[in-house]
Design an enzyme around this catalytic site. Structure first.
Site, PDB file in Angstrom:
ATOM      1  N   ASP A  13     132.988  16.427  73.986  1.00 19.21           N
ATOM      2  CA  ASP A  13     132.944  17.541  73.027  1.00 19.21           C
ATOM      3  C   ASP A  13     133.845  18.683  73.499  1.00 19.21           C
ATOM      4  OD1 ASP A  13     131.052  16.030  71.724  1.00 19.21           O
ATOM      5  OD2 ASP A  13     129.348  17.333  72.221  1.00 19.21           O
ATOM      6  N   ALA A 250     123.165  18.676  69.255  1.00 22.38           N
ATOM      7  CA  ALA A 250     122.358  17.631  69.913  1.00 22.38           C
ATOM      8  C   ALA A 250     120.849  17.816  69.717  1.00 22.38           C
ATOM      9  CB  ALA A 250     122.675  17.506  71.399  1.00 22.38           C
ATOM     10  N   ALA A 251     120.452  18.769  68.864  1.00 27.70           N
ATOM     11  CA  ALA A 251     119.010  18.940  68.610  1.00 27.70           C
ATOM     12  C   ALA A 251     118.432  17.670  67.981  1.00 27.70           C
ATOM     13  CB  ALA A 251     118.778  20.127  67.691  1.00 27.70           C
ATOM     14  N   GLY A 252     119.141  17.129  66.976  1.00 26.87           N
ATOM     15  CA  GLY A 252     118.668  15.912  66.315  1.00 26.87           C
ATOM     16  C   GLY A 252     118.646  14.734  67.274  1.00 26.87           C
ATOM     17  N   ASP A 253     119.640  14.663  68.152  1.00 28.23           N
ATOM     18  CA  ASP A 253     119.695  13.558  69.118  1.00 28.23           C
ATOM     19  C   ASP A 253     118.518  13.642  70.087  1.00 28.23           C
ATOM     20  OD1 ASP A 253     122.137  12.889  67.934  1.00 28.23           O
ATOM     21  OD2 ASP A 253     123.246  14.168  69.323  1.00 28.23           O
TER      22      ASP A 253
END
Ligand code: RIB
Length: 300
Positions: A13, A250-253
């Site tokens: 990233d 990356a919250a969803g990950d």
């Protein structure tokens, strides 16, 4: 504890901090540029590993420094990286991420080696599917590969969880048939169902519609509105955990990782969602993708 397999993407990233998101035609100054290990698949594998899960990953990186950074980061939390192939004549996936002062992001992914995760690569790593109880995927590798893995994994009695990110318009709904869980966020839920969703009641209707395509559960994260889960009979609400939003990357990950590891440890769906929410609440309070993912001690 059973094994978990993640099939998916690895990206380096390039994170640009900005005051406000640039508008079309506008030139702005960024505040900083950082290189951080990411990729939806790698973030999920890293998070599961950091939480103590027995996790392997199938994916691909280029023969470059970025690939080594990503592999080393996964190894540092005991992810089995034997299924991650280093491909010549290609670069490691990259994500260009703007993060604004409200912690919101915009992400553009250049697939690089993620685009060559194909059926042959899956066949070469079939023992990792055989060994796993849960197979977790996202949509940053070719859809054909996701379908192939899903069908094989289900035929072998595995529980398949798809985090449909980035969401595709008008998806072949056969993709969801037989999945244990589909886990869109609110934007992905809207894209997958082709609807504009404005409130919790509309999110619920969309989750019910998506579940009818053949998954056991639809669990949708809704940012500040918490989460909902539908099992074909009942729809449940989960309040948002209170936190300070610094960067939602990356919250969803992290949520998906917490959910899977919770289920793998015998938690109920409700307990596993709660665990995933707690993990994600820490992730959004810190900067970056894998740099923000919490340990189990921090969650507890
Ligand atoms: O979900 C966050 C991730 O999306 C980032 O790490 C970026 O690499 C993109 O894949």
């Amino acid at each position: 504890m059973s094994k978990i397999l993640v099939v998916g993407s690895l990206n380096l990233d390039y994170v640009i901090e900005v005051e406000n998101m640039p508008k079309a035609g506008e030139t702005i100054f960024g505040k900083s540029l950082k290189k951080i290990p990411g990729g939806k698949g790698a973030n999920q594998a890293y998070s599961i590993g950091k939480l103590g899960g027995d996790v392997a990953m199938i994916g691909a990186v280029g023969d470059d420094d970025a690939g080594q950074i990503l592999l080393n980061n996964l190894k540092s939390v005991n992810v089995d990286t034997s299924g991650i192939e280093i491909v010549n004549d290609n670069v490691t996936g990259q994500a260009y991420i703007y993060v604004d002062d409200n912690g919101q992001n915009c992400i553009t992914v250049i697939s690089g080696a993620n685009a060559v995760v194909d059926r042959d690569m899956i066949d070469r790593n079939m023992e990792l599917i055989d060994d796993a109880e849960y197979v977790v995927m996202q949509l940053e590798v070719p859809i054909d590969t996701v379908k192939y893995v899903k069908d094989i994994a289900i035929s072998k009695g595995k529980k398949v969880i798809i985090d449909p990110a980035p969401a595709i318009k008008n998806p072949d709904t056969n993709l969801w048939r037989g999945c244990y869980i589909i886990k869109p966020n609110e934007l992905e839920l809207a894209t997958l169902t082709g609807k504009k969703l404005n409130n919790i009641e509309e999110y619920k209707k969309a989750a019910i519609e998506l579940q009818k395509t053949g998954a056991d559960f639809v669990i949708s994260t809704l940012g500040g509105d918490g989460a909902i889960a539908y099992d074909g009979e009942n729809i449940k609400n989960f309040d948002c955990k209170k936190t300070t939003v610094v960067d939602t990357t990356a919250a969803g990950d992290t949520f998906t990782a917490g959910l899977v590891i919770g289920l793998n440890e015998g938690k109920s769906i409700e307990e596993a969602i709660n665990f995933g929410q707690s993990a994600a609440a820490i992730t959004v309070s810190r900067k970056g993708a894998q740099t923000s993912i919490p340990s189990r001690d921090e969650i507890q």
